[in-house]
Enzyme design. Structure first.
Site, PDB file in Angstrom:
ATOM      1  N   ASP A 288       0.862  -1.185   0.000  1.00 35.55           N
ATOM      2  CA  ASP A 288       0.000   0.000   0.000  1.00 35.55           C
ATOM      3  C   ASP A 288       0.903   1.241   0.000  1.00 35.55           C
ATOM      4  O   ASP A 288       2.117   1.155   0.190  1.00 35.55           O
ATOM      5  CB  ASP A 288      -0.982  -0.026   1.184  1.00 35.55           C
ATOM      6  CG  ASP A 288      -2.213   0.827   0.886  1.00 35.55           C
ATOM      7  OD1 ASP A 288      -2.158   1.670  -0.034  1.00 35.55           O
ATOM      8  OD2 ASP A 288      -3.249   0.662   1.571  1.00 35.55           O
TER       9      ASP A 288
HETATM   10  C1  BGC Z   1      -5.126   3.092   0.043  1.00 36.31           C
HETATM   11  C2  BGC Z   1      -5.260   2.034  -1.019  1.00 36.31           C
HETATM   12  C3  BGC Z   1      -5.175   2.659  -2.381  1.00 36.31           C
HETATM   13  C4  BGC Z   1      -3.859   3.405  -2.484  1.00 36.31           C
HETATM   14  C5  BGC Z   1      -3.622   4.020  -3.841  1.00 36.31           C
HETATM   15  C6  BGC Z   1      -3.917   3.984  -0.179  1.00 36.31           C
HETATM   16  O1  BGC Z   1      -3.908   5.081   0.671  1.00 36.31           O
HETATM   17  O2  BGC Z   1      -5.056   2.483   1.302  1.00 36.31           O
HETATM   18  O3  BGC Z   1      -6.483   1.354  -0.858  1.00 36.31           O
HETATM   19  O4  BGC Z   1      -5.308   1.699  -3.368  1.00 36.31           O
HETATM   20  O5  BGC Z   1      -3.839   4.418  -1.515  1.00 36.31           O
HETATM   21  O6  BGC Z   1      -4.442   5.095  -4.061  1.00 36.31           O
END
Ligand code: BGC
Length: 743
Positions: A288
């Protein structure tokens, strides 16, 4: 040694699906060809180019970062971006990768296409309320077609985190509290996004996230730690991921949370032992956003170099946004803290997916096609249908709903009644608020122009002002019926949007009370991303429709339901508590030694609020009524590896065509470890005409009856199982029987 009760013979079942390699999607290129081409590339890549493939950077928003990204792409030092989208923009960057870089390895463009790209569909929690996997599949397919036409290859969806605590804002992005329903939706969404070949021009690579147990963030506070038993992981939190892997999902995202002391983005047990070892997952794992860097804050890594080492060795293949793999990878290799094999394996996984995406053959998208796919009339029509299918009728006293189209005057009140921005919900892709149909617009379009619609906002979603109350009350007094749209703003759920209170924010409840005092019938339309504590409303207003955040076509779809063109048939995929203090509250809990008893103080309950939910999991009404009868089972005794058929007759006893979701639950009455009081093991949404009767059949197999024993083996133990069929998890008319699993 584990002790097993002597009266029981432990039967370890090799549950077939645990040991079979995932049925990965059939891709246009044979596997051996792909592996051969990967080997050829690996042989030519420099170490820096290899680490480049492991890097994903955020190319959205920040214009200043683009020259640097272009430069990295040209040098072959960037494998992927997120948030770069649009056919023209992606083609432009891709051209640098495939025409100017040494090895011409294409980029993979990722983006959060959570519930639609430009045509915004209902939020995932809403779609799960349809209890119709085919609807979720269709929705994902629409999102995929639009996204791919805009150059997006990869969506960071589906989010398959189980969420048992409504305070957690991201409950909106998933399928709620149940692993069986969650697994069904995970499969459907992976199918919808990827199809059987995600190199197709209308498909995208999916990403099951967030691996794992992110939804159990302590106290519902986002990013918080998680501490849970391996059994709970395997039985509750893993199944939707396992379902996604079995369906051929190409990627997983490692979560932000600490998991039992080892953060999920550096956890070898989940990333390698379970995912690669047990499940034979052959795609790749992306961290993530900055989750690798955050290993330092967690207190697992002393510095960035250690963060890179821990994440890579645990099984993260691609680092999102932070750059530790790139900065420290070569050093780690030289010092022997990272092996060449680990690096090559990560690169191999990423290249494998790029080949499966067809990017080496078709790196670009057709810029003309984008315009015809996005927001197409067919997609918009489907959005309306899917939205209506997702709505849950929570209350309908005196047949307040559906409203007659002959009504002469309506007061339409509330901060969400004429609001385009919020009704598309959080994580709304490339959605534009301007495309959205508000409830006011939907109702106007539905009724003859002679109908008087007295609109008044009444109050904001979240402010202390009551300045608009008088106007709203006057509008109500001047009308036959009141429709009030209340709830949360889109920004109140989703990431980093946890709430400690589940009440309606601001003065919305006071506004409803003021309108109630007029004595006019009130229909409450809820728009929200999580269960809300709406006790007063549930007690005092005659009709409540849960619409969640229903997307671009929300207003039309809600009007379809309010005026009876669509008979609502959704059911709650999450428990609605009476008080936030009850959270986490979920139907499939253990019994305790002192189950709640109204007549005994010394039992498991609260002093100040009933132990029961306001609305249970699986609950939802219809404009017609259904009766279940005549439960039949194919046997009353079954072998542990046997199969049992359970069926009931369902009859529409009302006056309208309608849908019912018939739900099958089991309970293992006594076992070597305690079992939940109820577990969903089957459901079917069916449509019946008035007076129509149909037999609905379910199959129960070892996979449904088993659990993880004290030695963490999946077993079916002999003994009595209760089988229950009803129309919610707390249906007082449910039909029940017992089956004996034989030794
Ligand atoms: C979130 C993810 C997301 C990623 C990219 C993160 O802050 O937890 O779910 O896919 O950002 O945008």
């Amino acid at each position: 040694m584990i002790s097993i009760r002597s009266s029981r013979i432990l039967l370890i079942l090799l549950v077939a699906c645990s040991f079979i390699a995932p049925a990965s999607s059939s891709h246009s290129q044979p596997r051996q060809d792909i592996e051969r081409r990967i080997n050829a590339l690996l042989a030519r890549m420099t170490l820096e180019e290899k680490f480049g493939q492991l890097q994903q950077l955020d190319g959205g928003g920040n214009e200043n970062s683009r020259p640097e990204h272009r430069d990295l792409v040209r040098k072959g030092l960037l494998g992927s971006t997120l948030n770069v989208r649009g056919a023209q923009r992606t083609n432009e960057l891709q051209r640098i990768a495939v025409e100017e870089s040494r090895l011409k390895i294409p980029l993979v463009f990722g983006f959060d296409v959570i519930h639609g790209y430009r045509t915004i569909l209902p939020v995932p929690l809403a779609e799960t309320s349809s209890w119709d996997p085919a609807a979720a599949e269709k929705s994902a397919a629409i999102a995929a077609a639009e996204a791919r036409s805009a150059g997006v290859h990869w969506t960071f969806a589906p989010m398959v985190d189980i969420a048992r605590d409504a305070r957690w804002g991201r409950i909106v992005e998933g399928s709620g509290e149940d692993p069986y329903l969650g697994a069904a939706m995970a499969r459907a969404r992976v199918r919808g996004f990827q199809g059987h070949d995600y190199s197709a021009s209308d498909k995208v690579l999916a990403c099951a996230k967030h691996w794992v147990a992110y939804g159990a963030a302590e106290a519902g506070r986002d990013y918080n730690m998680t501490d849970m038993s391996e059994r709970t992981l395997r039985e509750i939190y893993f199944p939707p991921f396992k379902a996604a892997v079995n369906e051929g999902v190409g990627t997983l995202m490692s979560a932000f949370n600490n998991l039992n002391g080892v953060p999920a983005s550096a956890n070898p047990f989940t990333l390698t032992q379970v995912l690669r070892g047990e499940w034979k997952f052959d795609g790749f794992v992306v961290s993530d956003y900055t989750a690798v860097q955050e290993l330092i804050n967690h207190g697992l890594a002393a510095n960035e170099k250690e963060a890179a080492q821990l994440a890579l060795n645990a099984g993260v293949d691609m680092e999102m946004v932070s750059r530790n793999f790139n900065k420290f990878g070569p050093d780690l290799l030289r010092s022997g803290q990272l092996s060449q094999a680990t690096i090559d394996e990560a690169v191999r996984r990423i290249l494998r997916i790029k080949f499966r995406l067809g990017l080496f053959e078709h790196p670009y998208v057709d810029e003309a096609r984008e315009r015809s796919v996005i927001l197409s009339p067919a997609n918009v029509a489907a959005a309306r249908e899917l939205a209506a299918r997702s709505m849950v009728l929570l209350k309908n006293e005196h047949e307040t709903l559906p409203l007659s189209k002959d009504v002469r005057s309506i007061a339409l009140i509330g901060p969400l009644a004429d609001n385009q921005q919020d009704l598309i919900g959080p994580w709304s892709g490339d959605g534009h608020a301007n495309d959205a149909v508000t409830l006011l617009a939907g109702i106007k379009a539905r009724l003859p122009s002679s109908t008087k619609i007295n609109y008044a906002k009444g109050c904001d979603i979240d402010s202390s002002s009551t300045d608009g109350f008088d106007e709203a009350v006057r509008a109500a007094q001047d009308s036959e019926v009141i429709i009030i749209a209340v709830g949360e703003s889109a920004a109140m759920s989703g990431e980093a949007s946890s709430r400690s209170s589940l009440d309606l924010p601001g003065r919305q409840l006071d506004l409803i009370k003021a309108l109630h005092a007029t004595g006019k019938p009130i229909v409450v339309v809820l728009m929200n991303g999580r269960p809300l504590t709406i006790n007063w409303i549930a007690e005092n207003t005659p009709a409540i429709l849960e619409t969640w955040f229903a997307g671009t076509q929300a207003g039309n779809a809600i009007a379809d339901v309010l005026f009876g063109d669509v008979n609502p048939g959704g059911k709650l995929p999450v428990t609605f508590p009476r008080s936030a203090g009850q959270e986490p509250l979920y139907y499939n809990h253990m019994n305790t030694g002192r189950p709640p008893d109204a007549n005994s103080k010394w039992t498991s309950k609260y002093l100040d609020v009933p132990w029961t939910p306001l609305f249970p999991f699986g609950y939802g009404l219809s404009y017609t009524q259904f009766r279940l009868s005549n439960l039949q089972m194919s046997a009353t005794r079954v072998r542990p590896d046997g199969r049992l058929t359970v069926s009931v007759e369902v009859e529409n006893t009302g006056k309208r065509v309608g849908d019912e979701v018939v739900q099958l639950y089991i309970r293992d009455v006594a076992a070597s470890v305690t079992r939940p009081i109820k577990e969903l093991k089957g459901f079917q949404r069916i449509t019946l005409r008035p007076g129509e009767k149909r037999r609905v059949e379910f199959a129960l197999t070892a996979e449904n009856l088993g659990f993880y024993n004290r030695a963490m083996h999946f077993v079916v133990e002999p003994g009595e199982f209760k089988v229950m069929v009803g129309i919610s998890s707390a249906d007082e008319h449910e039909l029940a029987a017992s089956v004996e699993v034989q030794k």
